[in-house]
Design an enzyme around this catalytic site. Structure first.
Site, PDB file in Angstrom:
ATOM      1  N   CYS A   2     -37.951   2.065  17.533  1.00  0.00           N
ATOM      2  CA  CYS A   2     -37.189   0.863  17.192  1.00  0.00           C
ATOM      3  C   CYS A   2     -36.840   0.793  15.698  1.00  0.00           C
ATOM      4  O   CYS A   2     -37.382   1.529  14.898  1.00  0.00           O
ATOM      5  CB  CYS A   2     -37.909  -0.411  17.618  1.00  0.00           C
ATOM      6  SG  CYS A   2     -39.543  -0.586  16.911  1.00  0.00           S
ATOM      7  N   GLY A 103     -41.840  -4.743  17.341  1.00  0.00           N
ATOM      8  CA  GLY A 103     -43.250  -5.048  17.608  1.00  0.00           C
ATOM      9  C   GLY A 103     -43.440  -5.806  18.903  1.00  0.00           C
ATOM     10  O   GLY A 103     -42.595  -5.767  19.796  1.00  0.00           O
ATOM     11  N   GLU A 487     -50.712  23.110  19.965  1.00  0.00           N
ATOM     12  CA  GLU A 487     -49.502  22.574  19.332  1.00  0.00           C
ATOM     13  C   GLU A 487     -48.260  23.266  19.910  1.00  0.00           C
ATOM     14  O   GLU A 487     -47.239  22.622  20.174  1.00  0.00           O
ATOM     15  CB  GLU A 487     -49.592  22.757  17.808  1.00  0.00           C
ATOM     16  CG  GLU A 487     -48.311  22.558  17.017  1.00  0.00           C
ATOM     17  CD  GLU A 487     -47.692  21.159  17.142  1.00  0.00           C
ATOM     18  OE1 GLU A 487     -48.317  20.265  17.717  1.00  0.00           O
ATOM     19  OE2 GLU A 487     -46.546  20.999  16.666  1.00  0.00           O
ATOM     20  N   HIS A 510     -61.768  30.478  33.170  1.00  0.00           N
ATOM     21  CA  HIS A 510     -62.428  29.288  33.710  1.00  0.00           C
ATOM     22  C   HIS A 510     -61.437  28.347  34.387  1.00  0.00           C
ATOM     23  O   HIS A 510     -61.748  27.171  34.607  1.00  0.00           O
ATOM     24  CB  HIS A 510     -63.187  28.563  32.586  1.00  0.00           C
ATOM     25  CG  HIS A 510     -64.231  29.420  31.952  1.00  0.00           C
ATOM     26  ND1 HIS A 510     -65.385  29.799  32.597  1.00  0.00           N
ATOM     27  CD2 HIS A 510     -64.266  30.020  30.732  1.00  0.00           C
ATOM     28  CE1 HIS A 510     -66.096  30.573  31.805  1.00  0.00           C
ATOM     29  NE2 HIS A 510     -65.432  30.736  30.666  1.00  0.00           N
TER      30      HIS A 510
HETATM   31  N1  GLU Z   1     -41.074  -6.195  22.091  1.00  0.00           N
HETATM   32  C1  GLU Z   1     -39.671  -6.221  21.827  1.00  0.00           C
HETATM   33  C2  GLU Z   1     -38.845  -5.928  23.072  1.00  0.00           C
HETATM   34  O1  GLU Z   1     -39.295  -5.381  24.023  1.00  0.00           O
HETATM   35  C3  GLU Z   1     -39.259  -5.330  20.671  1.00  0.00           C
HETATM   36  C4  GLU Z   1     -39.401  -3.876  20.962  1.00  0.00           C
HETATM   37  C5  GLU Z   1     -39.039  -3.044  19.762  1.00  0.00           C
HETATM   38  O2  GLU Z   1     -39.882  -3.002  18.834  1.00  0.00           O
HETATM   39  O3  GLU Z   1     -37.942  -2.465  19.783  1.00  0.00           O
HETATM   40  O4  GLU Z   1     -37.689  -6.256  23.097  1.00  0.00           O
END
Ligand code: GLU
Ligand code: AGP
Length: 614
Positions: A2, A103, A487, A510
């Site tokens: 995001c 968030g 990796e 194994h």
């Molecule tokens: N939680 C928010 C959503 O689902 C923001 C997600 C994000 O950080 O883009 O829209």
């Protein structure tokens, strides 16, 4: 994951915002949107799916939008499906306020219920974020004296992690931004301001930047001034720093993809990681973070714990081998996501190294915070100057690898492993162990040797064409090559979407040998050294089951000629550095296999560059 951007100035905002979203796109997104203040209204444009920032750019470039203040967002859905309806910006009930949010709002359900019940609110999306716009408008309706005040009072009801940008028709010359556990940066140009969640996406017009801190509420004005709530002009000036991303460094240049660009940048990235840190004449290592207090803690510690996720975790596995071998201090390596919830034992005699390229990985940050809560010294190893990790750690080492934009971590891995070797040598010094001169010289020589490895590009491209339809890949190595096998398998998984597995050579019998059948490619890391003979036996086990072995060997070594299907020669180096020298082979193979299989190599499906939620 995001991204937020914002613009307040004299120029038309829409195309600047859409370009900002294109520059943020490498972090991952599923939809995108912008909002500008156009006279008495807020205009919103949204798109969903691949290329939504580019599509937005095309759309708004064809329109006559006059607004010079606006906000934008690349969404990575956490609540509600990825769709235009759920894409940000979100409008308030009365459409006076628009909000973008990175968030998660933990108590959004309770807040929604409260607003529905008390304000008769009806929501238009399934997101947790929309509630923010409604709360802010409610505060304005209650008589908040400014947009900043409304945001401040609204946020008092909110629990969770956020970075937000807010615009409002009542205050058409402003953006208000706030953060709690999610990055936001203000870019300052000539009479104009930019808002971004990622410094690498700041436009070249921004000469100065100010990183926001948790709890900050900042108002950005159209006249190029900004104000941090509760802070003096002097405080604000102290925060301003020069923008240190070189123009063009984070752009593609002549390269077809960021992934290839970043693979090829590794010699330079490694030079930058090592510069000024190795003193060959005095056989010592210099690292600024080893203050007298940090040195004392390492002298008395009886255990080092390394935490990280994905590629950063695998570099941690290499770090364990270095610290245990050079300094003889025991090391535990933990996946940050597991560590945090594993009720770890703290004895007061450990030191934590937390590794994160982006410095924003939620799992790693939370694991580090847990250790800090128990009084443990935590050093950070990150590539991102000023990132949350860099701000919250108790000292640390920067990689200086330059911006890494492709979702697959490449140059960060080599730099992380090199920095961990330096840290291990430093701990060895503190514990009175001598550092082998040949090892220091070997480390110093790695950037030039990496250039030689990268010359195998054509050979690896041909291998990709040959194995593009393979059923799966198996990667294996012993000792210092074991983390590399893991990796390498991760790269083959996330870019060309292969079912790829990495193992310690000794584990094949194994279980994993069951994966070998006619034509299955197995990549074996077989440098000269103590594990070579045993590795050759493992290779024979694979060949006996009709698997095809691609062997990574030391230059000039013919031990696997006639046994392996393909041999790739690596420069002669101390076995300790095999992960650094051989990793470009896996990276290039994954890149070319990705192209062969028509995958989006820079932005693989379902993944994001920076994983800011748990
Ligand atoms: N939680 C928010 C959503 O689902 C923001 C997600 C994000 O950080 O883009 O829209
Ligand atoms: C690997 O190529 C990445 N896609 C991923 O595993 C990454 O290494 C992990 O998410 C950790 O990121 P960080 O180093 O930025 O914390």
């Amino acid at each position: 994951m995001c991204g937020i951007d914002g613009y307040a100035g004299k120029r038309k905002a829409a195309a600047i915002l859409a370009q900002g979203l294109i520059d943020l796109a490498y972090r991952g997104y599923d939809s995108a949107g912008i909002a500008t203040i156009e006279g008495p209204r807020i205009e919103i444009f949204k798109r969903e799916g691949n290329n939504s920032p580019e599509e937005l750019y095309k759309r708004v470039s064809g329109l006559t939008l006059a607004g010079t203040v606006g906000i934008g967002h690349n969404r990575w859905a956490t609540h509600g499906a990825p769709s235009v309806r759920n894409a940000h910006p979100h409008l308030s009930q009365g459409k006076r306020v628009a909000v973008v949010h990175n968030g998660i709002i933990d108590n959004f359900k309770a807040l929604r219920a409260e607003l529905e019940h008390e304000e008769n609110a009806s929501f238009r999306s399934d997101t947790d974020s929309e509630v923010l716009a409604y709360l802010i408008e409610r505060e304005l309706n209650f008589g908040a004296l400014s947009l900043e005040d409304a945001v401040h009072t609204a946020l008092a009801h909110v629990e969770g992690a956020y970075a937000i940008g807010v615009i409002c028709t009542d205050y058409p010359d402003q953006i208000v931004a706030a953060r709690n556990s999610s990055d936001l940066i203000i870019g300052v140009g000539e009479g104009e301001l930019f808002l971004t969640s990622d410094e690498a996406a700041l436009p070249t017009e921004a000469n100065l930047k100010a990183a926001m801190k948790d709890g900050d509420i900042v108002t950005l004005f159209q006249n190029g001034q900004f104000h941090i709530r509760g802070h003096s002009e002097e405080d604000k000036k102290r925060r301003l720093e020069k923008v240190c991303i070189m123009p063009g460094q984070s752009r593609l240049g002549n390269h077809a993809h960021f992934m290839l660009k970043e693979i090829l940048e590794q010699p330079e990235a490694l030079r930058n990681a090592l510069r000024g840190r190795i003193d060959l004449a005095h056989e010592t290592v210099r690292l600024g973070c080893f203050t007298p207090e940090v040195t004392r803690q390492f002298r008395t510690c009886d255990r080092v714990v390394i935490i990280g996720c994905g590629t950063s975790y695998y570099s941690g596995l290499a770090g364990k081998l270095y610290i245990e071998r050079f300094a003889r201090v025991p090391v535990d390596v933990a996946l940050a996501s597991e560590y945090h919830y594993s009720d770890p034992i703290f004895t007061g005699r450990e030191v934590v190294l937390s590794i994160s390229q982006s410095g924003t990985t939620a799992d790693t940050l939370n694991a580090m915070r847990l250790a800090q809560k128990h009084g443990v010294l935590c050093l950070g190893i990150t590539n991102r100057v000023g990132s949350t990790l860099a701000r919250e750690d108790d000292g640390g080492v920067y990689l200086h690898a330059g911006p890494e934009k492709a979702v697959a971590s490449t140059k960060a891995f080599t730099s992380q492993v090199a920095v961990l070797a330096l840290i291990a040598m430093k701990i060895a010094q503190i514990h009175g162990q001598r550092i082998d001169h040949a090892l220091l010289r070997g480390l110093d020589a790695l950037p030039s040797q990496l250039e030689l490895v990268l010359r195998h590009q054509e050979q690896i491209k041909a291998l990709a064409a040959r194995y593009k339809k393979a059923a799966r890949f198996v990667c294996f190595g012993r000792g210092y090559a074991m983390p590399l096998a893991l990796e390498g398998a991760l790269k083959l998984t996330e870019i060309p979407y292969f079912d790829a597995h990495g193992y310690a050579g000794g584990e094949l019998k194994h279980g994993p040998l069951a994966l070998i059948e006619r034509g299955v490619p197995a990549i074996a890391i077989v440098p000269k050294g103590p594990h070579q003979e045993k590795m050759i036996s493992n290779v024979r086990e694979v060949v006996a089951r009709k698997g095809e072995v691609i062997a990574l060997v030391t230059e000039g070594d013919q031990a696997l000629n006639g046994i392996a299907t393909e041999v790739i020669e690596l420069p002669e180096a101390p076995e300790e550095f095999i992960s650094i020298l051989a990793v470009p082979v896996f990276q290039l193979l994954s890149y070319y296999l990705g192209l062969e299989r028509e995958c989006n190599v820079d932005r693989p499906r379902n993944l994001a560059k920076s994983v800011t939620v748990e």
